[in-house]
Scaffold this motif. Structure first.
Motif, short mmCIF file in Angstrom:
data_model
loop_
_atom_site.label_atom_id
_atom_site.label_comp_id
_atom_site.label_asym_id
_atom_site.label_seq_id
_atom_site.Cartn_x
_atom_site.Cartn_y
_atom_site.Cartn_z
N UNK A 130 -5.48 -44.74 70.88
CA UNK A 130 -6.36 -45.77 70.44
C UNK A 130 -6.67 -45.75 69.09
N UNK A 131 -6.56 -47.18 68.43
CA UNK A 131 -7.12 -47.18 67.05
C UNK A 131 -8.59 -47.42 67.03
N UNK A 132 -9.09 -47.10 65.82
CA UNK A 132 -10.25 -47.40 65.82
C UNK A 132 -10.89 -48.67 66.07
N UNK A 133 -9.95 -49.93 65.89
CA UNK A 133 -10.08 -51.33 66.44
C UNK A 133 -10.08 -51.37 67.75
N UNK A 134 -9.15 -50.66 68.64
CA UNK A 134 -9.26 -50.45 70.03
C UNK A 134 -10.36 -49.92 70.37
N UNK A 135 -11.02 -48.80 69.80
CA UNK A 135 -12.12 -48.17 70.59
C UNK A 135 -13.33 -49.42 70.33
N UNK A 136 -13.45 -50.01 69.15
CA UNK A 136 -14.49 -50.90 69.15
C UNK A 136 -14.53 -52.01 70.29
N UNK A 137 -13.38 -52.30 70.77
CA UNK A 137 -13.24 -53.27 71.90
C UNK A 137 -13.87 -52.78 73.31
N UNK A 138 -13.98 -51.23 73.26
CA UNK A 138 -14.37 -50.51 74.41
C UNK A 138 -15.93 -50.37 74.12
N UNK A 139 -16.85 -51.44 73.28
CA UNK A 139 -18.00 -51.26 73.12
C UNK A 139 -18.72 -49.99 72.84
N UNK A 140 -17.84 -49.45 71.89
CA UNK A 140 -18.59 -47.92 71.40
C UNK A 140 -19.33 -48.44 70.03
N UNK A 141 -20.05 -47.49 69.51
CA UNK A 141 -20.72 -47.79 68.24
C UNK A 141 -19.98 -46.56 66.99
N UNK A 142 -19.37 -45.72 67.75
CA UNK A 142 -19.17 -44.56 67.11
C UNK A 142 -17.72 -44.04 67.78
N UNK A 143 -16.89 -43.34 66.91
CA UNK A 143 -15.43 -42.77 67.30
C UNK A 143 -15.59 -41.38 66.66
N UNK A 144 -15.07 -40.44 67.39
CA UNK A 144 -14.73 -39.22 66.91
C UNK A 144 -13.58 -38.88 67.01
N UNK A 145 -12.61 -38.43 66.08
CA UNK A 145 -11.41 -37.95 66.30
C UNK A 145 -11.03 -37.04 65.43
N UNK B 105 -6.73 -17.47 63.81
CA UNK B 105 -7.67 -18.21 63.72
C UNK B 105 -7.18 -19.86 63.92
N UNK B 106 -8.11 -20.80 64.01
CA UNK B 106 -7.57 -22.45 64.14
C UNK B 106 -8.44 -22.91 63.11
N UNK B 107 -7.57 -24.32 62.67
CA UNK B 107 -8.56 -24.91 61.55
C UNK B 107 -8.54 -26.32 62.11
N UNK B 108 -9.92 -26.68 62.23
CA UNK B 108 -10.24 -27.98 62.91
C UNK B 108 -10.78 -28.87 62.08
N UNK B 109 -10.02 -30.33 61.95
CA UNK B 109 -10.60 -31.18 61.18
C UNK B 109 -11.33 -32.27 62.21
N UNK B 110 -12.33 -32.90 61.74
CA UNK B 110 -12.78 -34.11 62.71
C UNK B 110 -13.62 -34.96 61.89
N UNK B 111 -13.43 -36.31 62.14
CA UNK B 111 -14.07 -37.49 61.46
C UNK B 111 -14.77 -38.15 62.45
N UNK B 112 -16.02 -38.54 61.96
CA UNK B 112 -16.84 -39.56 62.74
C UNK B 112 -16.95 -40.72 61.98
N UNK B 113 -16.55 -41.81 62.57
CA UNK B 113 -16.53 -43.08 62.33
C UNK B 113 -17.56 -44.01 63.10
#
Lengths: 441, 174
Positions: free
Chosen positions: A101-116, A126-134
Motif C-alpha cells: 500500500x502507498x501512503x495514498x492507498x492508506x489514506x483511502x482506508x480512512x487512517x490519519x497516520x501511517x507507520x512504515x 544486532x538489527x538496525x531498524x528504521x521507521x517513519x511516521x506520516x
C-alpha cells in the motif's frame, strides 16, 4: 472489516480525521482525557504497515523479525484505547491492485497516520531498524512527522517493539505510553506464593522473589521497587524489593499485620494497614521514616487504602457500617465519606490516576465478585465483569486500563481490560496467579 | 501431662548419650554420600529409642495438647455459640501447662480479597485471644497471626469448604 463496512462509516471518520489533525498539532493531554471522560473520544486511526527487510534479498528470518516487530507495535497501539489500527489486509491489496500500500492507498482506508519501517542486519547479532511516521490527508500530500533509526539486540525484540509503540503514542497523543510498563503478581507454587513480573502483554514472566514463603500484595513503589507483604519472618511484614540493586529489606515489621501498602503518586509516602494498636487500622508513613501517623480509629476493620492522583485523599475499605464498604477520607483521616451503598460487600478500591473513577470489587446477589467502577462522588456505578470471581483491580499508569485476577477460566489468572470493561486480555496461564499490580511507566 | 514432660527430658538424655557415643571414630568419606547423611549428626538434634529427634518429640508433645479449632460465620469475627466449649477447653489446657505459649492463627475462606481477608483473619484471631483472656489466660502467653485466605484447611470451592476455612487454629510453643 470489509470495504463495504468501511464505506458506511467513511463520512463520520472523515470529519474525525480533520479534527484529530488539529488536536495532534496542538498536543494536549487534558483534551484527550476530557473527551474520554465525557464519552466523545474518537480513537486516532493509524495504519501500521508490515515492516520489511531493507534488502529485498534478505533471508526469510529477517523478514519474520521485521514482521514480528510491526505486529507487536500494532497490537500495542490497538490495545492502548487511544488508537484504532489497520494492518495491510490482503483484501485491501487486492482492491487496490498493489503488492504494497502507498501512503495514498492508506489514506483511502480512512487512517490519519501511517507507520512504515524496515530492518537491516549487519552480520552481527544486532538489527538496525528504521521507521517513519506520516500523517496522511485527503487531497493533500502526506507529511512526514518523524523518522528514527535504532540499533538494538535481536534478543530484545519485544522491548524494541514496545519502545517504538511508546514513541508513536507519545508523538501523536502527547501522552506517555504504557507499553514498557510491567505487571507484578503473586504466583502459587508447591511451597508457597512468590512474586512474579511480566510485560504488560503477559510475555517474559520473571520470578522476582525466592523466599519459599507466602508473598502477597505486590505494589510498585517506583519503576525499580516493589513492596509486598511476606510471612518469611513468621509475621506478615512489609518488605521492599529493589530490583536494580537486588536488595530486599523490611519496610515495616510491627507485631501483627503489615499489609495492603499503597504508594502515594509522588512515591514518597505509603499507606498501610497495621494491627499493632489492636484492630486493623490505616497508617501513613513517609518513606525512610520509622514513625507513621495513624489515620483511622474504628473498632472494626479499616484496610486497602488507595491514593487520589493529587495525594490529598485516600479511598479505603471499612466495615464500620457492619459490612465492608468503600469510603473516602482526607489523607490526615478527616472528613470520612461513604462512597458505596449498593450491595452488602464492596472492597478493594483503586483510584484511577486520570479518570476520576474508583474501581472496586462488589459481591453480587449470586455471591460472585465483580469489578465495578464508580465516579468519586458515588454516582454512575458500572459493572465491568460478569463471569467467575473477579478481584484486586489495579490501574495502569495512564488510568485507562485495569489489571485484575479472575477465575472465569476455571483457575485464577491475571487479566487486563480498559476502563469500560472492553478489550479483555488474559496475560497469565497455568493457574494460581493473583494480586496483580501495574508498574509506573 | 507431667509424664509427657518427663518423657521428653528422658529422650533428651538418651539423645545426649547417643550423641557422645558417635563422636569417637571419624566418618569414612569413601562410601556413598547417602550413607554419610544417615550418620547421627553430632551438632544437630539427637535421636532416642523411638527414632525421633527432640524437636520432633516436642512437636508431638505440643500437638498432643489437643487444642480445638473454632469456626466463624461469613465476614464475621464474633465467637459463635458452638465455639465456646472449645475455647473453654483450650483455656484449661493453657492453665494445666503454665510453661507453654500459644499462637492464635486467624484464617478466612477464599471469597473476599487477599487484603481484606488478612485483616479479617487478624480480627478473628484477636477476638479469640480476647475471649481467652476473659477465661483467665494471660495475654502475654498468646500471640496472634493472620494468614487470611493463604492457608486453607479445605480446598473445595463450596459452602462446606468455605465453612471449614473460616477458622481460628491454635499452635503451642515453649
Amino acid at each position: 472489516m470489509t470495504i463495504r463496512k468501511l464505506a458506511v462509516v467513511a463520512g463520520v471518520l472523515f470529519c474525525g480525521v480533520l479534527f484529530r489533525q488539529s488536536a495532534w498539532s496542538a498536543g494536549k493531554y487534558g483534551e484527550i482525557i476530557a473527551s474520554i471522560r465525557t464519552g466523545v473520544f474518537e480513537p486516532y486511526r493509524i495504519g501500521v504497515d508490515d515492516f520489511i527487510p531493507k534488502d529485498p534479498a534478505a533471508p526469510e528470518a529477517v523478514r519474520q523479525t521485521a514482521r514480528q516487530i510491526s505486529d507487536i507495535v500494532r497490537d500495542d497501539l490497538e490495545y492502548s484505547y487511544l488508537f484504532a489500527t489497520r494492518a495491510p489486509d490482503p483484501e485491501y491489496l487486492k482492491v487496490f491492485g498493489v503488492e504494497k500500500l502507498s501512503l495514498y492507498d492508506w489514506e483511502k482506508l480512512y487512517v490519519g497516520f501511517v507507520l512504515v519501517g524496515d530492518v537491516e542486519t549487519d552480520g552481527t547479532e544486532a538489527i538496525i531498524l528504521s521507521y517513519t511516521l506520516y500523517s496522511v490527508h485527503k487531497r493533500l500530500k502526506p507529511e512526514e512527522i518523524s523518522s528514527r533509526r535504532i540499533r538494538a539486540s535481536a534478543r530484545e525484540l519485544r522491548l524494541l517493539a514496545h519502545s517504538i509503540a511508546d514513541d508513536i503514542y507519545k508523538q501523536i497523543t502527547d501522552l506517555q505510553g504504557i507499553f514498557r510498563s510491567r505487571i507484578a503478581y503473586s504466583h502459587i507454587d508447591s511451597v508457597g506464593k512468590e512474586i512474579f513480573i511480566c510485560d504488560v502483554d503477559g510475555h517474559m514472566p520473571l520470578r522476582a522473589t525466592f523466599d519459599r514463603s507466602i508473598n502477597v500484595s505486590p505494589r510498585w513503589a517506583s519503576a525499580d521497587e516493589i513492596s509486598y507483604t511476606s510471612f518469611k519472618g513468621n509475621n506478615p511484614d512489609l518488605w521492599l524489593l529493589n530490583m536494580r540493586e537486588g536488595k530486599n529489606r523490611r519496610l515495616s515489621s510491627f507485631p501483627g499485620l503489615n499489609s495492603a501498602a499503597a504508594w502515594s503518586p509522588d512515591g514518597y509516602r505509603f499507606a498501610v494497614t497495621l494491627t499493632k494498636d489492636g484492630n486493623p487500622e490505616i497508617y501513613v508513613f513517609s518513606k525512610g521514616e520509622d514513625k507513621g501517623e495513624r489515620i483511622t480509629f474504628t473498632p472494626g476493620i479499616d484496610s486497602s487504602p488507595t491514593w487520589s492522583p493529587d495525594g490529598k485523599y485516600l479511598a479505603f475499605t471499612s466495615d464500620r457500617s457492619g459490612k465492608p464498604q468503600v469510603y473516602i477520607m482526607d489523607v490526615d483521616g478527616g472528613n470520612v465519606q461513604r462512597l458505596t451503598y449498593q450491595g452488602g460487600h464492596n472492597d478493594s478500591p483503586a483510584w484511577s490516576p486520570t479518570l476520576d473513577l474508583i474501581a472496586y470489587v462488589s459481591r453480587g446477589p449470586d455471591r460472585r465478585f465483580d469489578i465495578w467502577t464508580t465516579t468519586i462522588n458515588g454516582t454512575h456505578q458500572r459493572q465491568l465483569t460478569s463471569v467467575g470471581d473477579n478481584e484486586n483491580p489495579q490501574w495502569s499508569p495512564d488510568g485507562l486500563h485495569l489489571v485484575y485476577s479472575s477465575t472465569r477460566s476455571g483457575s485464577e489468572e491475571i487479566y487486563t481490560m480498559d476502563f469500560a470493561g472492553q478489550n479483555v486480555r488474559r496475560i497469565t496461564h497455568g493457574g494460581g496467579n493473583s494480586n496483580p499490580s501495574w508498574s509506573p511507566r | 501431662m507431667k509424664r509427657v514432660l518427663l518423657l521428653v527430658l528422658m529422650g533428651a538424655l538418651v539423645g545426649l548419650v547417643v550423641g557422645c557415643g558417635s563422636s569417637a571414630p571419624p566418618v569414612e568419606q569413601s562410601g556413598p554420600v547417602d550413607a554419610v547423611d544417615d550418620m547421627p549428626d553430632r551438632s544437630g538434634p539427637s535421636e532416642g529409642d523411638d527414632g525421633l529427634t527432640d524437636e520432633q518429640r516436642m512437636v508431638q508433645y505440643l500437638e498432643s495438647l489437643g487444642f480445638e479449632t473454632v469456626y466463624f460465620d461469613t465476614d464475621k469475627w464474633n465467637i459463635r455459640e458452638d465455639a465456646r466449649d472449645a475455647l473453654k477447653k483450650n483455656a484449661a489446657i493453657m492453665a494445666d501447662n503454665p510453661d507453654i505459649f500459644m499462637t492464635v492463627e486467624g484464617h478466612c475462606d477464599e471469597r473476599n480479597t487477599v487484603e481484606y481477608n488478612l485483616a479479617l483473619g487478624e480480627r478473628r484471631a484477636q477476638s479469640v485471644r480476647d475471649y481467652l483472656v476473659r477465661l483467665g489466660v494471660n495475654d502475654s502467653r498468646m500471640k496472634t497471626i493472620s494468614y487470611g485466605e493463604e492457608r486453607p484447611a479445605a480446598f473445595g470451592h463450596d459452602d462446606d469448604s468455605w465453612q471449614k476455612n473460616r477458622r481460628a487454629e491454635f499452635k503451642a510453643s515453649k
